[in-house]
Write a protein that holds these residues in place. Sequence first.
Motif, PDB file in Angstrom:
ATOM      1  N   ALA A 191       0.833  -1.205   0.000  1.00 42.40           N
ATOM      2  CA  ALA A 191       0.000   0.000   0.000  1.00 42.40           C
ATOM      3  C   ALA A 191       0.868   1.255   0.000  1.00 42.40           C
ATOM      4  N   GLY A 192       1.950   1.230   0.750  1.00 40.24           N
ATOM      5  CA  GLY A 192       2.845   2.381   0.797  1.00 40.24           C
ATOM      6  C   GLY A 192       3.515   2.642  -0.531  1.00 40.24           C
ATOM      7  N   LEU A 193       3.915   1.569  -1.220  1.00 39.90           N
ATOM      8  CA  LEU A 193       4.558   1.725  -2.525  1.00 39.90           C
ATOM      9  C   LEU A 193       3.591   2.302  -3.559  1.00 39.90           C
ATOM     10  N   LYS A 194       2.332   1.892  -3.481  1.00 33.39           N
ATOM     11  CA  LYS A 194       1.348   2.425  -4.427  1.00 33.39           C
ATOM     12  C   LYS A 194       1.035   3.884  -4.118  1.00 33.39           C
ATOM     13  N   GLN A 195       0.875   4.179  -2.835  1.00 36.00           N
ATOM     14  CA  GLN A 195       0.543   5.541  -2.440  1.00 36.00           C
ATOM     15  C   GLN A 195       1.664   6.520  -2.793  1.00 36.00           C
ATOM     16  N   SER A 196       2.912   6.047  -2.687  1.00 32.34           N
ATOM     17  CA  SER A 196       4.052   6.912  -2.992  1.00 32.34           C
ATOM     18  C   SER A 196       4.279   7.080  -4.490  1.00 32.34           C
ATOM     19  N   GLY A 197       3.609   6.241  -5.289  1.00 36.47           N
ATOM     20  CA  GLY A 197       3.775   6.312  -6.731  1.00 36.47           C
ATOM     21  C   GLY A 197       4.933   5.510  -7.272  1.00 36.47           C
ATOM     22  N   ARG A 198       5.619   4.781  -6.392  1.00 38.51           N
ATOM     23  CA  ARG A 198       6.779   4.006  -6.865  1.00 38.51           C
ATOM     24  C   ARG A 198       6.368   2.725  -7.576  1.00 38.51           C
ATOM     25  N   MET A 199       5.172   2.229  -7.292  1.00 48.32           N
ATOM     26  CA  MET A 199       4.675   1.052  -7.995  1.00 48.32           C
ATOM     27  C   MET A 199       3.202   1.233  -8.302  1.00 48.32           C
ATOM     28  N   GLN A 200       2.871   1.102  -9.576  1.00 51.15           N
ATOM     29  CA  GLN A 200       1.479   1.167  -9.981  1.00 51.15           C
ATOM     30  C   GLN A 200       0.761  -0.126  -9.642  1.00 51.15           C
ATOM     31  N   ASN A 201       1.488  -1.231  -9.728  1.00 54.31           N
ATOM     32  CA  ASN A 201       0.916  -2.543  -9.441  1.00 54.31           C
ATOM     33  C   ASN A 201       1.795  -3.280  -8.425  1.00 54.31           C
ATOM     34  N   PRO A 202       1.698  -2.911  -7.140  1.00 52.50           N
ATOM     35  CA  PRO A 202       2.548  -3.545  -6.134  1.00 52.50           C
ATOM     36  C   PRO A 202       2.240  -5.015  -5.904  1.00 52.50           C
ATOM     37  N   ASP A 203       1.112  -5.496  -6.445  1.00 57.19           N
ATOM     38  CA  ASP A 203       0.814  -6.920  -6.306  1.00 57.19           C
ATOM     39  C   ASP A 203       1.853  -7.788  -7.027  1.00 57.19           C
ATOM     40  N   LEU A 204       2.656  -7.167  -7.885  1.00 62.97           N
ATOM     41  CA  LEU A 204       3.769  -7.910  -8.493  1.00 62.97           C
ATOM     42  C   LEU A 204       4.711  -8.463  -7.435  1.00 62.97           C
ATOM     43  N   LEU A 205       4.694  -7.854  -6.247  1.00 62.94           N
ATOM     44  CA  LEU A 205       5.602  -8.269  -5.177  1.00 62.94           C
ATOM     45  C   LEU A 205       5.093  -9.483  -4.403  1.00 62.94           C
ATOM     46  N   ILE A 206       3.820  -9.796  -4.535  1.00 62.31           N
ATOM     47  CA  ILE A 206       3.236 -10.851  -3.702  1.00 62.31           C
ATOM     48  C   ILE A 206       3.990 -12.174  -3.822  1.00 62.31           C
ATOM     49  N   PRO A 207       4.372 -12.634  -5.028  1.00 60.85           N
ATOM     50  CA  PRO A 207       5.123 -13.896  -5.095  1.00 60.85           C
ATOM     51  C   PRO A 207       6.463 -13.843  -4.358  1.00 60.85           C
ATOM     52  N   LEU A 208       7.023 -12.645  -4.200  1.00 57.53           N
ATOM     53  CA  LEU A 208       8.285 -12.495  -3.490  1.00 57.53           C
ATOM     54  C   LEU A 208       8.068 -12.368  -1.987  1.00 57.53           C
ATOM     55  N   GLN A 209       6.909 -11.876  -1.591  1.00 55.11           N
ATOM     56  CA  GLN A 209       6.609 -11.692  -0.174  1.00 55.11           C
ATOM     57  C   GLN A 209       6.106 -12.970   0.480  1.00 55.11           C
ATOM     58  N   GLU A 210       5.542 -13.862  -0.299  1.00 52.78           N
ATOM     59  CA  GLU A 210       4.925 -15.064   0.258  1.00 52.78           C
ATOM     60  C   GLU A 210       5.879 -16.255   0.247  1.00 52.78           C
ATOM     61  N   VAL A 211       5.556 -17.232   1.092  1.00 49.70           N
ATOM     62  CA  VAL A 211       6.109 -18.574   0.927  1.00 49.70           C
ATOM     63  C   VAL A 211       5.037 -19.429   0.266  1.00 49.70           C
TER      64      VAL A 211
END
Length: 313
Positions: free
Chosen positions: A250-270
């Motif tokens: 949410a912070g990355l999207k709000q800051s404008g650094r990522m339009q689609n931060p859900d791209l990170l989910i595979p890296l954040q999860e096990v």
Amino acid sequence: MSRARIRLAIAVLASALAIGTLPAAAHAAPAHSTTAPTATSAGRYHQQAETIRQIPLQGAVNVRDLGGYRTWTGGQVRQGLVYRSDALGKLTPADTTALSGLGLAKVVDFRIPMEVRYDGADRLPAGLTATSRPVSDLGLYGTLLGAISSGDPATQEQMLGGGRAEAYMRDIYRTFVTSPENRAQFATTLREIADGSQGPLLFHCTSGKDRTGWMSYVLLLALAVPEDAATRDYLASNTFRAAYDAQVRAGLKQSGRMQNPDLLIPLQEVRQDYLDAATAQMAADYGSFYGYLTDGLGLDLRTLAKLQTKLVR
């Protein structure tokens, strides 16, 4: 645990590991609990609920005691001896006080230097210094920093989208098995855990889920904790990290650094398939879990016996 029982457990464990017949629990369990078999007088097993023992801190969300699990040899992993966690660089004074209450004798940090540089060194109780024991992330941390700092949705999609993030994670897990340097770091940690003169030990990486998750999985299996229980301990990182990781996105999207931060989910999860990539590699390279322990990590039966003696009651 008597000497006779220890010898019997080691003999049974070595035989089971060698032929790949470690029993697994039959049923799924809630995210905060696990079930594992305990021996009955008839020599069969029944399911007994167990709780994953999280240590709540403000500056780290994935800190746990690895004790409490039942083993299929009829024992139980002792509490207060081995802990797993995410990075400890954001601990509050109250957190360090709580950590001091664990009586830790050693903290092992699996992070690479770049991670420590960007995220900060561990904040630990007075007199305790982390031992750096880096395990390779195949450049994932640098790749992630590059993707985010680009601020370009197309670049981020090209780097992380289309299953590329998931493939990256599977490759990282395979190197837990194939890399001699990584194996050496895990083996050294297991030997220290087995050392009867070594006090309570905590190991961690950045998120406490991949390198730490693999180390925990291997240790629990070596102690004869059923595979299903060890797997649930691994997957529990998703529960403990979910809220924090969502805030990051949410912070990355709000800051404008990522339009689609859900791209990170595979890296954040096990994920089960990440763990499967490592275990499949283990089977391909060493034939069995026992082969990975002895040939891959260089652990002898004396060390495995010391693990049982120290950690299983």
